[in-house]
Design a protein around this motif. Structure first.
Motif, PDB file in Angstrom:
ATOM      1  N   GLN A  45       0.815  -1.218   0.000  1.00 32.39           N
ATOM      2  CA  GLN A  45       0.000   0.000   0.000  1.00 32.39           C
ATOM      3  C   GLN A  45       0.846   1.264   0.000  1.00 32.39           C
ATOM      4  OE1 GLN A  45      -2.998  -0.018   3.011  1.00 32.39           O
ATOM      5  NE2 GLN A  45      -3.608   2.109   2.691  1.00 32.39           N
ATOM      6  N   LYS A  46       1.956   1.253   0.713  1.00 33.51           N
ATOM      7  CA  LYS A  46       2.789   2.451   0.795  1.00 33.51           C
ATOM      8  C   LYS A  46       3.367   2.845  -0.560  1.00 33.51           C
ATOM      9  CE  LYS A  46       6.991  -0.085   2.091  1.00 33.51           C
ATOM     10  NZ  LYS A  46       8.046  -0.238   3.130  1.00 33.51           N
ATOM     11  N   TYR A  48       1.740   2.915  -3.412  1.00 32.49           N
ATOM     12  CA  TYR A  48       0.814   3.666  -4.254  1.00 32.49           C
ATOM     13  C   TYR A  48       0.025   4.717  -3.467  1.00 32.49           C
ATOM     14  CZ  TYR A  48      -2.684   0.265  -2.532  1.00 32.49           C
ATOM     15  OH  TYR A  48      -3.495  -0.519  -1.740  1.00 32.49           O
ATOM     16  N   GLN A  49       0.461   5.023  -2.264  1.00 29.05           N
ATOM     17  CA  GLN A  49      -0.164   6.122  -1.540  1.00 29.05           C
ATOM     18  C   GLN A  49       0.188   7.450  -2.206  1.00 29.05           C
ATOM     19  OE1 GLN A  49       1.305   5.481   2.466  1.00 29.05           O
ATOM     20  NE2 GLN A  49      -0.694   4.743   3.141  1.00 29.05           N
ATOM     21  N   ASP A  52       3.688  12.614  -0.690  1.00 29.43           N
ATOM     22  CA  ASP A  52       3.534  13.620   0.364  1.00 29.43           C
ATOM     23  C   ASP A  52       4.060  14.960  -0.140  1.00 29.43           C
ATOM     24  OD1 ASP A  52       3.156  14.931   2.733  1.00 29.43           O
ATOM     25  OD2 ASP A  52       4.937  14.099   3.718  1.00 29.43           O
ATOM     26  N   LEU A  76      -7.720   8.124  -8.043  1.00 30.08           N
ATOM     27  CA  LEU A  76      -6.840   7.509  -7.036  1.00 30.08           C
ATOM     28  C   LEU A  76      -6.523   6.067  -7.398  1.00 30.08           C
ATOM     29  CD1 LEU A  76      -8.573   8.984  -3.867  1.00 30.08           C
ATOM     30  CD2 LEU A  76      -6.300   9.586  -4.724  1.00 30.08           C
ATOM     31  N   ALA A  80      -2.911   4.182  -8.390  1.00 29.41           N
ATOM     32  CA  ALA A  80      -2.473   2.946  -7.740  1.00 29.41           C
ATOM     33  C   ALA A  80      -2.182   1.851  -8.766  1.00 29.41           C
ATOM     34  CB  ALA A  80      -3.534   2.473  -6.745  1.00 29.41           C
ATOM     35  N   ASN A 194      -9.620   0.508  -0.427  1.00 29.04           N
ATOM     36  CA  ASN A 194      -9.176   1.837   0.002  1.00 29.04           C
ATOM     37  C   ASN A 194      -9.880   2.956  -0.746  1.00 29.04           C
ATOM     38  OD1 ASN A 194      -7.347   0.753   1.826  1.00 29.04           O
ATOM     39  ND2 ASN A 194      -5.637   0.754   0.384  1.00 29.04           N
ATOM     40  N   TYR A 195     -10.172   2.714  -2.024  1.00 30.25           N
ATOM     41  CA  TYR A 195     -10.812   3.732  -2.863  1.00 30.25           C
ATOM     42  C   TYR A 195     -12.034   3.104  -3.535  1.00 30.25           C
ATOM     43  CZ  TYR A 195      -5.960   5.302  -2.383  1.00 30.25           C
ATOM     44  OH  TYR A 195      -4.730   5.639  -1.883  1.00 30.25           O
TER      45      TYR A 195
END
Length: 238
Positions: A45-46, A48-49, A52, A76, A80, A194-195
């Motif tokens: 998951q990290k 395709y987050q 920042d 989103l 991903a 998640n989306y």
């Protein structure tokens, strides 16, 4: 980078050739994997987050202000899935630019940014303008423009810059289940969790029907004539 200011609808015969080629390549990939015993890697998951950065946060905010939720989540998921398809490109890519292009690639489908052109061109102009306003370099803003304008350029996008190719793959996975065989099942399930898709199929079909009704010479018109809406509706996704 030269900007694409017009997008002419492809000839029906050319589209058919691309579709047939894609089907043949799908069968060939499946056979090759079985022979070589290849596996598709799961993507954490990290990976395709959202990057920042203020640029990414502001791009997401822009899209959220003018788009229905199903279109925001589509952007989103497209990012991903684009990251998950990086094995198809095997070249370095700018994650911030990839996210910004992915989240803004359907701006032209919103009433706020629909200026009467084919939606890919309207969206590309809006996305580039936003990038310039956010002080991105001209080169990166131009790349976002080309990502948006070419995200559905069948037969061409996959040969272009890595970011353009990856968005093409990611959006194709989410819209019509294209290249779904190259996404690990757990990655797929996690991204959708998640989306959530939030009625995406019905919403996207309605938007595209409206585009073609009002713009019969738009880029997507021959796709619709060849049954692309059915492909969306029957895609093996929720």
């Amino acid at each position: 980078m030269a900007l694409t200011h017009t997008k002419t609808a492809p000839a029906t015969f050319c589209l058919l050739c691309h579709f047939v080629t894609a089907d043949i390549q799908f069968v060939a990939r499946q056979a090759a994997r079985k022979v070589r015993r290849e596996r598709i890697d799961e993507i954490a998951q990290k990976q395709y987050q959202m990057p920042d950065s203020d640029h990414c946060r502001k791009a997401l905010s822009l899209v959220a202000e003018c788009s229905p939720e199903f279109l925001v989540n589509h952007g989103l998921r497209s990012y991903a899935f684009a990251v998950a398809m990086a094995h198809r490109v095997r070249k370095p890519f700018d994650r911030e630019v990839l996210f910004m292009g992915a989240i803004m690639h359907d701006l032209g489908l919103t009433s706020q940014y629909d200026c009467g052109n084919t939606f890919e061109v309207d969206g590309a102009r809006a996305a580039r303008s936003f990038c310039i306003d956010q002080n991105l370099t001209t080169d990166r803003a131009d790349l976002v423009h080309e990502m948006v304008v070419h995200h559905n350029s069948v037969g061409h996008a996959h040969k272009m810059n890595p970011e353009i190719a990856l968005l093409h793959y990611g959006a194709g996975v989410d819209v019509a289940g294209l290249w779904l065989d190259e996404i690990h099942p757990r990655t797929l399930a996690q991204v959708v969790e998640n989306y959530p898709r939030e009625g995406f199929k019905q919403g996207m079909v309605a938007l595209l029907k409206d585009q073609v009704r009002r713009k019969p010479s738009s880029y997507m018109a021959p796709f619709i004539k060849l049954g692309f809406l059915k492909k969306i509706e029957h895609a093996p996704l929720p």
